[in-house]
Design a protein around this motif. Sequence first.
Motif, PDB file in Angstrom:
ATOM      1  N   CYS A 126       0.768  -1.133   0.143  1.00  0.00           N
ATOM      2  CA  CYS A 126      -0.156  -0.003   0.193  1.00  0.00           C
ATOM      3  C   CYS A 126       0.720   1.258  -0.111  1.00  0.00           C
ATOM      4  O   CYS A 126       0.310   2.265  -0.481  1.00  0.00           O
ATOM      5  N   VAL A 127       2.154   1.208   0.187  1.00  0.00           N
ATOM      6  CA  VAL A 127       3.319   2.227   0.079  1.00  0.00           C
ATOM      7  C   VAL A 127       4.233   1.785  -0.526  1.00  0.00           C
ATOM      8  O   VAL A 127       4.794   0.816  -0.250  1.00  0.00           O
ATOM      9  N   THR A 128       4.436   2.313  -1.452  1.00  0.00           N
ATOM     10  CA  THR A 128       5.552   1.762  -2.642  1.00  0.00           C
ATOM     11  C   THR A 128       6.955   1.792  -2.546  1.00  0.00           C
ATOM     12  O   THR A 128       7.832   1.181  -2.882  1.00  0.00           O
ATOM     13  N   GLN A 129       7.224   3.325  -2.100  1.00  0.00           N
ATOM     14  CA  GLN A 129       8.465   3.802  -2.184  1.00  0.00           C
ATOM     15  C   GLN A 129       9.133   4.380  -0.929  1.00  0.00           C
ATOM     16  O   GLN A 129       9.478   5.826  -1.307  1.00  0.00           O
ATOM     17  N   PRO A 130       8.856   4.118   0.143  1.00  0.00           N
ATOM     18  CA  PRO A 130       9.238   4.660   1.229  1.00  0.00           C
ATOM     19  C   PRO A 130      10.629   5.145   1.158  1.00  0.00           C
ATOM     20  O   PRO A 130      11.531   4.373   0.853  1.00  0.00           O
ATOM     21  N   ASN A 131      11.032   6.324   1.848  1.00  0.00           N
ATOM     22  CA  ASN A 131      12.481   6.599   1.980  1.00  0.00           C
ATOM     23  C   ASN A 131      13.242   6.030   2.966  1.00  0.00           C
ATOM     24  O   ASN A 131      14.212   5.471   3.158  1.00  0.00           O
ATOM     25  N   LYS A 132      12.457   5.616   3.998  1.00  0.00           N
ATOM     26  CA  LYS A 132      12.712   4.749   5.270  1.00  0.00           C
ATOM     27  C   LYS A 132      11.712   3.948   5.732  1.00  0.00           C
ATOM     28  O   LYS A 132      10.410   4.250   5.772  1.00  0.00           O
ATOM     29  N   ILE A 133      12.136   2.670   6.063  1.00  0.00           N
ATOM     30  CA  ILE A 133      11.154   1.786   7.042  1.00  0.00           C
ATOM     31  C   ILE A 133      11.747   1.607   8.392  1.00  0.00           C
ATOM     32  O   ILE A 133      12.852   1.016   8.425  1.00  0.00           O
ATOM     33  N   ILE A 134      11.238   2.084   9.315  1.00  0.00           N
ATOM     34  CA  ILE A 134      12.145   1.961  10.761  1.00  0.00           C
ATOM     35  C   ILE A 134      10.884   1.366  11.596  1.00  0.00           C
ATOM     36  O   ILE A 134       9.853   1.481  11.490  1.00  0.00           O
ATOM     37  N   CYS A 135      11.772   0.218  12.356  1.00  0.00           N
ATOM     38  CA  CYS A 135      10.792  -0.522  13.147  1.00  0.00           C
ATOM     39  C   CYS A 135      11.376  -0.302  14.548  1.00  0.00           C
ATOM     40  O   CYS A 135      12.522  -0.052  14.791  1.00  0.00           O
ATOM     41  N   VAL A 136      10.237  -0.706  15.414  1.00  0.00           N
ATOM     42  CA  VAL A 136      10.325  -0.657  16.825  1.00  0.00           C
ATOM     43  C   VAL A 136      10.625  -2.052  17.571  1.00  0.00           C
ATOM     44  O   VAL A 136       9.411  -2.642  17.091  1.00  0.00           O
ATOM     45  N   GLY A 137      11.482  -2.574  18.271  1.00  0.00           N
ATOM     46  CA  GLY A 137      11.582  -3.565  18.849  1.00  0.00           C
ATOM     47  C   GLY A 137      11.183  -3.771  20.205  1.00  0.00           C
ATOM     48  O   GLY A 137      11.038  -2.566  21.011  1.00  0.00           O
ATOM     49  N   LEU A 138      10.609  -4.754  20.833  1.00  0.00           N
ATOM     50  CA  LEU A 138      10.368  -5.012  22.011  1.00  0.00           C
ATOM     51  C   LEU A 138       9.494  -3.930  22.715  1.00  0.00           C
ATOM     52  O   LEU A 138       9.524  -3.361  23.640  1.00  0.00           O
ATOM     53  N   ASN A 139       8.143  -3.733  21.837  1.00  0.00           N
ATOM     54  CA  ASN A 139       7.506  -2.552  22.373  1.00  0.00           C
ATOM     55  C   ASN A 139       6.192  -2.800  22.790  1.00  0.00           C
ATOM     56  O   ASN A 139       5.427  -1.949  23.029  1.00  0.00           O
ATOM     57  N   LEU A 185      15.221   0.880  18.044  1.00  0.00           N
ATOM     58  CA  LEU A 185      15.131   1.018  16.626  1.00  0.00           C
ATOM     59  C   LEU A 185      15.856  -0.045  15.729  1.00  0.00           C
ATOM     60  O   LEU A 185      17.055   0.139  16.012  1.00  0.00           O
ATOM     61  N   PHE A 186      15.477  -0.297  14.707  1.00  0.00           N
ATOM     62  CA  PHE A 186      15.996  -1.022  13.602  1.00  0.00           C
ATOM     63  C   PHE A 186      15.447  -0.729  12.289  1.00  0.00           C
ATOM     64  O   PHE A 186      14.337  -0.060  12.273  1.00  0.00           O
ATOM     65  N   SER A 187      16.120  -0.902  11.205  1.00  0.00           N
ATOM     66  CA  SER A 187      15.578  -0.556   9.728  1.00  0.00           C
ATOM     67  C   SER A 187      15.449  -1.783   8.993  1.00  0.00           C
ATOM     68  O   SER A 187      16.026  -2.936   9.230  1.00  0.00           O
ATOM     69  N   LYS A 188      14.221  -1.581   7.943  1.00  0.00           N
ATOM     70  CA  LYS A 188      13.919  -2.587   6.935  1.00  0.00           C
ATOM     71  C   LYS A 188      14.396  -1.810   5.545  1.00  0.00           C
ATOM     72  O   LYS A 188      14.424  -0.524   5.655  1.00  0.00           O
ATOM     73  N   PHE A 189      14.294  -2.612   4.637  1.00  0.00           N
ATOM     74  CA  PHE A 189      14.270  -2.088   3.085  1.00  0.00           C
ATOM     75  C   PHE A 189      13.398  -2.283   2.486  1.00  0.00           C
ATOM     76  O   PHE A 189      12.401  -2.998   2.723  1.00  0.00           O
ATOM     77  N   ASN A 190      13.327  -1.600   1.079  1.00  0.00           N
ATOM     78  CA  ASN A 190      12.226  -1.570   0.297  1.00  0.00           C
ATOM     79  C   ASN A 190      12.060  -3.158  -0.363  1.00  0.00           C
ATOM     80  O   ASN A 190      10.975  -3.395  -0.904  1.00  0.00           O
TER      81      ASN A 190
END
Length: 298
Positions: free
Chosen positions: A82-95, A113-118
């Motif tokens: 549903c979002v095709t080209q984000p500049n960043k994908i930021i994830c929150v662990g143990l939340n 925080l950690f990251s994922k990619f497109n």
Amino acid sequence: MKLVTIKKEGKQVLGVKVENGLIDLEEALRVRPNSQVHTNIMEVIAGGNEVISILEDYIKNLPTENQTHYIMDEEKVEWGPCVTQPNKIICVGLNYRKHADETKSPYPKEPVLFSKFNNTLTGHKCEIAVPRVTKRLDYEVELGVVIGKEAKDVSKENALDYVFGYCTANDLSARDLQKRSNQWLLGKTCDDFSPIGPYLVTADEVRDPNNLQLKTFVNGEMRQDSITSDMIFDVDEIVSYISQHMTLTPGDIILTGTPEGVIIGYPLEKRVYLKPGDIVTVEVEKLGTLTNKLVEEK
């Protein structure tokens, strides 16, 4: 408004959910042209309220009964993220408190925080190949937050004003790769490990993201059942915190963590990891149900 990505003829086009299906905006504009209507989800997100208002007016005045040339059946469409080209994908662990409890982890004092990619992005009903490099694939239902305007050093009180909308997400995780080192990246960034959708729901339809129910089903069996009020750091806190350290831009995705019920939280003798043939469904209240089938990697 519920926005979708439709895959057709080798490209991704914008769609809008209506009562009797999905409007293919590209096709609709051929019938009823309007140069102000955007057909790219990233342009709509970046355009903010003005672009959304134009789109809403267009949809409101568009005939939808018996318009089979631009109304598509949800069961037949090929979905994209549903979002095709984000500049960043930021994830929150143990939340989530209960998730931290089940993994015997202390509650973090600040968001982890950690990251994922497109390359990890995929859509509803898309098949996901289980990488040969993992034997411990796990699911994680998550609330996805999509940023709508540039955010830097924003306060918690104003943070939700910078959110364009929300989506259902599954933060698939290869636990053996994740545990290989102190960095989680490897276990989180295999291809198609971030299905999101089916809808990107605008913030006005959600209002309070901190009180939404989340569920996961594997082959029809419920595995996760929780609520975002169990988050250690609420959505407004997360957006504000991240913005203190980096500039968030329109289309950036924040995955806000998963609740209890993941496979790694089970006792060792009861851990049965995902495998080809499994069907995983995750859902978030108001945002829709996201289903993917796992297949063997070719």
